[in-house]
Structure formats: C-alpha cells, structure tokens
Design an enzyme around this catalytic site. Structure first.
Site, PDB file in Angstrom:
ATOM      1  N   LEU A  36     179.117  59.573  74.097  1.00  0.00           N
ATOM      2  CA  LEU A  36     178.794  60.907  73.566  1.00  0.00           C
ATOM      3  C   LEU A  36     178.112  61.625  74.720  1.00  0.00           C
ATOM      4  O   LEU A  36     177.186  61.088  75.328  1.00  0.00           O
ATOM      5  CB  LEU A  36     177.860  60.791  72.361  1.00  0.00           C
ATOM      6  CG  LEU A  36     177.514  62.106  71.637  1.00  0.00           C
ATOM      7  CD1 LEU A  36     177.239  61.827  70.150  1.00  0.00           C
ATOM      8  CD2 LEU A  36     176.313  62.808  72.222  1.00  0.00           C
ATOM      9  N   TYR A  48     169.109  58.585  70.287  1.00  0.00           N
ATOM     10  CA  TYR A  48     169.661  57.983  69.065  1.00  0.00           C
ATOM     11  C   TYR A  48     168.568  57.566  68.078  1.00  0.00           C
ATOM     12  O   TYR A  48     168.753  57.646  66.863  1.00  0.00           O
ATOM     13  CB  TYR A  48     170.554  56.792  69.418  1.00  0.00           C
ATOM     14  CG  TYR A  48     171.849  57.207  70.066  1.00  0.00           C
ATOM     15  CD1 TYR A  48     172.710  58.093  69.424  1.00  0.00           C
ATOM     16  CD2 TYR A  48     172.223  56.735  71.319  1.00  0.00           C
ATOM     17  CE1 TYR A  48     173.899  58.496  70.007  1.00  0.00           C
ATOM     18  CE2 TYR A  48     173.409  57.131  71.916  1.00  0.00           C
ATOM     19  CZ  TYR A  48     174.247  58.009  71.254  1.00  0.00           C
ATOM     20  OH  TYR A  48     175.417  58.408  71.831  1.00  0.00           O
ATOM     21  N   GLY A  80     170.558  71.376  75.187  1.00  0.00           N
ATOM     22  CA  GLY A  80     169.423  71.971  74.489  1.00  0.00           C
ATOM     23  C   GLY A  80     169.790  73.063  73.493  1.00  0.00           C
ATOM     24  O   GLY A  80     168.931  73.794  73.025  1.00  0.00           O
ATOM     25  N   GLY A  84     174.535  68.288  71.181  1.00  0.00           N
ATOM     26  CA  GLY A  84     174.473  66.822  71.072  1.00  0.00           C
ATOM     27  C   GLY A  84     174.335  66.419  69.610  1.00  0.00           C
ATOM     28  O   GLY A  84     175.038  65.526  69.126  1.00  0.00           O
ATOM     29  N   VAL A 114     177.229  65.759  76.595  1.00  0.00           N
ATOM     30  CA  VAL A 114     177.245  67.227  76.566  1.00  0.00           C
ATOM     31  C   VAL A 114     177.169  67.724  78.011  1.00  0.00           C
ATOM     32  O   VAL A 114     176.388  67.181  78.814  1.00  0.00           O
ATOM     33  CB  VAL A 114     176.044  67.755  75.734  1.00  0.00           C
ATOM     34  CG1 VAL A 114     175.892  69.260  75.866  1.00  0.00           C
ATOM     35  CG2 VAL A 114     176.211  67.371  74.260  1.00  0.00           C
TER      36      VAL A 114
END
Ligand SMILES: CC(C)(COP(=O)(O)OP(=O)(O)OC[C@H]1O[C@@H](n2cnc3c(N)ncnc32)[C@H](O)[C@@H]1OP(=O)(O)O)[C@@H](O)C(=O)NCCC(=O)NCCS
Length: 172
Positions: free
Chosen positions: A97, A145, A105, A109, A99
C-alpha cells in the site's frame, strides 16, 4: 475533523494508467507498480488497485490483495484457542500500500486502506478469510497500521493482522 472530499476513484490497475512518475519514497514499491503489478494481475497472483483523480489517469496511490495462509500459532494464543484446530488459516494479504509523496497527508492512505479492508470483507463472505494481514516495510508503516487496530503477529512484528470479525463490526 472531516477531511475534504476529493474526487478520488479506486479501480483495478489497467494498462492506460500513468504510473511512470509514481514516487512514494520506497524504490521497491515504485518499481513494483511500474514494472511488476500488471504482470501479477495478468497471472492472477495479486490484484492491484489504484487511486486516480479522473479525468487524469495518473496513479496517486495503490494497494494489492492476494489470498494467503498463516500458521495458527502466529496468532495471539487467546485468539487461536477460540478457532478450530487447523494448522493453517486462510487470510487476505494486503501485500503493498503506497501513496505518492506529492499527495501525502490528504487522507489518501486511509482511503486506500478502508477500500482494501471493505473489499476484503465483502470477498470473505464467499471465499472465507479469517483476517486481513499486512507486511509493513518499516517502523513507520507499522505505526500507520496500528492506528487502525492491526496487531503484530507472534514472532513476526513486521506482519500485522486485523480479524475479519473486527472488520465486520467496523463496517456494520
Ligand atoms: C503510510 C502511507 C501510505 C500514508 O499515506 P498518507 O496518504 O500520507 O496517509 P493519510 O493522509 O491517509 O493519513 C491517515 C492518518 O494516518 C496518519 N499517518 C500517516 N502516516 C503515518 C505513519 N507512518 N505513522 C502513523 N500515522 C501515520 C496521518 O497523520 C493521518 O492521521 P489523522 O487523520 O489523525 O491526521 C504513506 O506515507 C506511504 O505511502 N508511505 C510509503 C510506503 C509505506 O510505508 N507503505 C506502508 C505499507 S508497506
């Protein structure tokens, strides 16, 4: 605070997506998207999804999902003891994963993660998976996470899981 709603769309990675300029600060994650992800999709070893802001086809972020297995003893004992005594259990792997650095920001995400979790939950109703697991590439990723309730697996702190029953509660 509610985040501004951007016109983001998450779709399966396709040939037409512009991913050459994607840069997330991790060379392996950039290279994977640029050189490997389409092949993995064609061979059905991973399902890559990208986020774009139409009408632009530029990839702002992506994730991949695959079917996987974990050893039952990788789970915390209090959870393992509630499960059938199979040596391995089916899970969905959120393998990657990321970005683009220029778009950090803004909630992308989180948007990608929620989409991946919801997609995993829906799929698990027909092809069972008892958790979503993620491989965090470093401490920062672990921290990201953990904000969403992921718990490190036993003896594998870079691999975290979120049980499908927790997810079902989250999206109910
Ligand atoms: C981790 C990553 C995906 C976050 O993307 P992002 O679009 O900047 O994140 P968001 O804007 O959606 O942030 C969501 C929340 O997580 C927080 N957050 C973001 N990165 C974080 C981190 N590394 N640790 C802890 N919290 C983090 C944000 O502050 C935000 O919280 P808030 O809503 O209270 O402000 C991005 O930094 C990235 O691509 N990193 C490189 C690749 C990577 O590490 N991937 C992880 C798996 S290998």
């Amino acid at each position: 605070m509610p985040k501004p709603v951007a016109p983001w769309r998450i779709v399966p990675l396709a040939k037409a997506h512009d991913r050459d300029s994607f840069a997330c600060g991790s060379e392996p994650l950039d290279r994977y998207l640029q050189r490997q992800a389409r092949q993995d999709a064609e061979k059905r070893v991973a399902a890559p999804f990208v986020v774009v802001e139409p009408p632009s086809s530029r990839v702002l972020g992506y994730y991949t999902l695959s079917a996987s297995l974990i050893a039952v003893d990788a789970l915390p004992p209090e959870l393992a003891k509630k499960l059938p005594r199979y040596p391995q259990l089916p899970v969905t792997l959120l393998g990657r994963l990321a970005v683009d650095q220029g778009h950090r920001g803004k909630g992308l995400g989180e948007f990608l993660l929620m989409d991946a979790l919801h997609r995993s939950l829906v799929a698990a109703a027909e092809i069972a998976a008892m958790a979503v697991i993620v491989d965090a590439k470093d401490e920062k990723a672990v921290a990201f996470y953990r904000r969403y309730g992921f718990i490190p697996l036993q003896r594998q702190p870079a691999r975290l899981f979120l049980s499908m029953s927790t997810l079902a509660g989250l999206f109910s």
